[in-house]
Design a protein around this motif. Structure first.
Motif, PDB file in Angstrom:
ATOM      1  N   UNK A  29      -8.381 -10.307   0.696  1.00 39.38           N
ATOM      2  CA  UNK A  29      -9.036  -9.230   1.974  1.00 39.38           C
ATOM      3  C   UNK A  29      -8.383  -8.029   2.849  1.00 39.38           C
ATOM      4  N   UNK A  30      -7.677  -7.776   3.003  1.00 37.52           N
ATOM      5  CA  UNK A  30      -7.397  -7.008   4.127  1.00 37.52           C
ATOM      6  C   UNK A  30      -7.262  -5.529   3.838  1.00 37.52           C
ATOM      7  N   UNK A  31      -7.234  -4.744   4.410  1.00 34.73           N
ATOM      8  CA  UNK A  31      -7.384  -3.604   3.950  1.00 34.73           C
ATOM      9  C   UNK A  31      -6.527  -2.458   3.723  1.00 34.73           C
ATOM     10  N   UNK A  32      -5.021  -3.416   4.556  1.00 36.03           N
ATOM     11  CA  UNK A  32      -3.494  -3.054   3.330  1.00 36.03           C
ATOM     12  C   UNK A  32      -2.854  -4.037   3.600  1.00 36.03           C
ATOM     13  N   UNK A  33      -1.498  -3.119   2.476  1.00 39.02           N
ATOM     14  CA  UNK A  33      -0.567  -4.355   2.579  1.00 39.02           C
ATOM     15  C   UNK A  33       0.633  -4.319   3.138  1.00 39.02           C
ATOM     16  N   UNK A  34       1.760  -4.804   3.365  1.00 43.10           N
ATOM     17  CA  UNK A  34       2.903  -4.304   3.038  1.00 43.10           C
ATOM     18  C   UNK A  34       3.597  -5.301   3.415  1.00 43.10           C
ATOM     19  N   UNK A  35       5.134  -5.260   2.602  1.00 37.85           N
ATOM     20  CA  UNK A  35       6.305  -6.180   1.647  1.00 37.85           C
ATOM     21  C   UNK A  35       6.649  -6.803   2.859  1.00 37.85           C
ATOM     22  N   UNK A  36       7.070  -6.787   3.791  1.00 39.55           N
ATOM     23  CA  UNK A  36       7.509  -7.843   4.552  1.00 39.55           C
ATOM     24  C   UNK A  36       7.862  -7.810   6.336  1.00 39.55           C
ATOM     25  N   UNK A  60       0.640  -0.886   0.101  1.00 38.36           N
ATOM     26  CA  UNK A  60      -0.538   0.346  -0.072  1.00 38.36           C
ATOM     27  C   UNK A  60       0.653   1.801   0.289  1.00 38.36           C
ATOM     28  N   UNK A  61       0.233   2.582  -1.014  1.00 39.20           N
ATOM     29  CA  UNK A  61       1.035   3.518  -0.963  1.00 39.20           C
ATOM     30  C   UNK A  61       1.069   4.216   0.900  1.00 39.20           C
ATOM     31  N   UNK A  62       2.337   4.413   0.914  1.00 40.50           N
ATOM     32  CA  UNK A  62       3.168   5.128   2.153  1.00 40.50           C
ATOM     33  C   UNK A  62       1.417   6.421   2.753  1.00 40.50           C
ATOM     34  N   UNK A  63       1.007   6.809   2.395  1.00 34.54           N
ATOM     35  CA  UNK A  63       0.191   8.454   2.182  1.00 34.54           C
ATOM     36  C   UNK A  63      -0.934   7.192   3.047  1.00 34.54           C
ATOM     37  N   UNK A  64      -1.311   6.554   1.906  1.00 32.08           N
ATOM     38  CA  UNK A  64      -2.414   5.825   2.161  1.00 32.08           C
ATOM     39  C   UNK A  64      -2.310   4.946   3.407  1.00 32.08           C
ATOM     40  N   UNK A  65      -1.532   4.079   3.508  1.00 32.56           N
ATOM     41  CA  UNK A  65      -0.961   3.293   5.064  1.00 32.56           C
ATOM     42  C   UNK A  65      -1.178   4.114   5.682  1.00 32.56           C
ATOM     43  N   UNK A  66      -0.008   5.166   6.116  1.00 30.33           N
ATOM     44  CA  UNK A  66      -0.621   6.705   7.203  1.00 30.33           C
ATOM     45  C   UNK A  66      -1.713   6.801   7.238  1.00 30.33           C
ATOM     46  N   UNK A  67      -2.213   7.309   6.411  1.00 31.99           N
ATOM     47  CA  UNK A  67      -3.725   7.568   6.862  1.00 31.99           C
ATOM     48  C   UNK A  67      -4.984   6.606   7.010  1.00 31.99           C
ATOM     49  N   UNK A  68      -4.253   5.331   6.697  1.00 33.97           N
ATOM     50  CA  UNK A  68      -5.315   4.311   7.787  1.00 33.97           C
ATOM     51  C   UNK A  68      -5.074   3.981   8.663  1.00 33.97           C
TER      52      UNK A  68
END
Length: 288
Positions: free
Chosen positions: A264-271, A21-29
């Motif tokens: 189905x997750x809201x956001x995702x991270x790499x590792x 997920x782009x960092x800006x969207x992840x930060x917002x969530x």
């Protein structure tokens, strides 16, 4: 043996890739979630806090993740939980979670809490005689599959309410898929079993338990302790079995997928490093 067609669902790596997920969207969530008064942070262990390794007994959380667990356990309004397919005792020994952490092992069949002295106080759990007999049959069947020469490296993990066939060490990827297919078509199809395909593993419990049910139960438990007040849940997982927990999350919750598999997750991270950074950021927001 003649292998049935290997099911795609049994291997998380077979699903299509997806970017973090782009960092800006992840930060917002994350900022929105952090504002909840009471939160439950429930985390899978392997592939989320600790890298996947051929020998599961050597798995350990990365240093930044271990630091994040301590910070979460000390944060106001936060309840930490580890939710894993591992037996609870093994999970406690490998993760060394801080005091107060709730531990859910065997995909929800076992529940306990880490005491101040590091021991784990478990809720009572015992299989019925018929389930014990079935578990013995399942384990024996998986051992026979693992013993086949073409599946060299496959091994069986024995758990309190299940047995799991692991194929990560099998050098031939197609042979590993056949072994998992045999497990699903054989003991995984028997009445009274609840096969759970995962990433290079098939686990076959003899009691019905899912991570989704376990997380829902933990949320209810925390709400009772908070006199019925709302509890927001963050759940993070990387494997197929984690989807049951991600699927029960609703408005105000935050689901995090680690890796590139469909979810189905809201956001995702790499590792695992990115997951640790997210957890530290959550604590920072809570402290503000």
């Amino acid at each position: 043996m003649t292998a049935p067609h290997p099911p795609d669902a049994g291997n998380d790596s077979a699903t299509s890739a997806a970017a973090p997920t782009p960092s800006s969207e992840l930060d917002e969530h994350l900022a929105t979630f952090a504002r909840a008064e009471h939160i439950l942070v429930a985390l899978d262990f392997d592939g989320v806090l600790a890298p996947l390794v051929p020998d599961p007994s050597r798995s350990r959380p990365i240093p930044r993740a271990a630091e994040a667990l301590v910070r979460l356990s000390e944060a106001d309004g936060v309840q930490l939980a580890l939710v894993s397919g591992r037996p609870a005792a093994d999970l406690a020994g490998l993760a060394t979670p801080p005091a107060g952490t709730w531990l859910v092992g065997s995909h929800g069949a076992q529940t306990g809490q880490v005491e101040p002295d590091g021991t784990v106080q478990m809720l009572p759990f015992e299989l019925e005689p018929s389930a014990r007999e079935l578990l013995t049959r399942v384990t024996d069947a998986l051992e026979r599959i693992a013993a086949e020469p073409e599946f060299d490296g496959a091994w069986v993990e024995r758990k309190p309410a299940s047995a799991a066939l692991h194929t990560r060490p099998v050098a031939d990827a197609e042979a590993a898929r056949r072994a998992l297919a045999f497990a699903l078509a054989g003991p995984g199809s028997w009445p009274g079993t609840y096969a759970q395909p995962g990433n290079q593993v098939v686990e076959i419990p003899v009691v019905h338990a899912t991570k989704g049910e376990a997380v829902a139960t933990l949320r209810h438990r925390l709400r009772v302790e908070r006199d019925g007040e709302d509890v927001a849940v963050l759940f993070a997982g990387d494997d197929v079995t984690d989807e049951t927990a991600l699927a029960i999350l609703g408005e105000g919750d935050l689901g995090v997928k680690v890796g590139t598999a469909e979810s189905v997750a809201t956001v995702r991270v790499a590792d695992e490093e990115a997951m640790a950074a997210l957890l530290h950021a959550l604590v920072d927001l809570r402290e503000q």
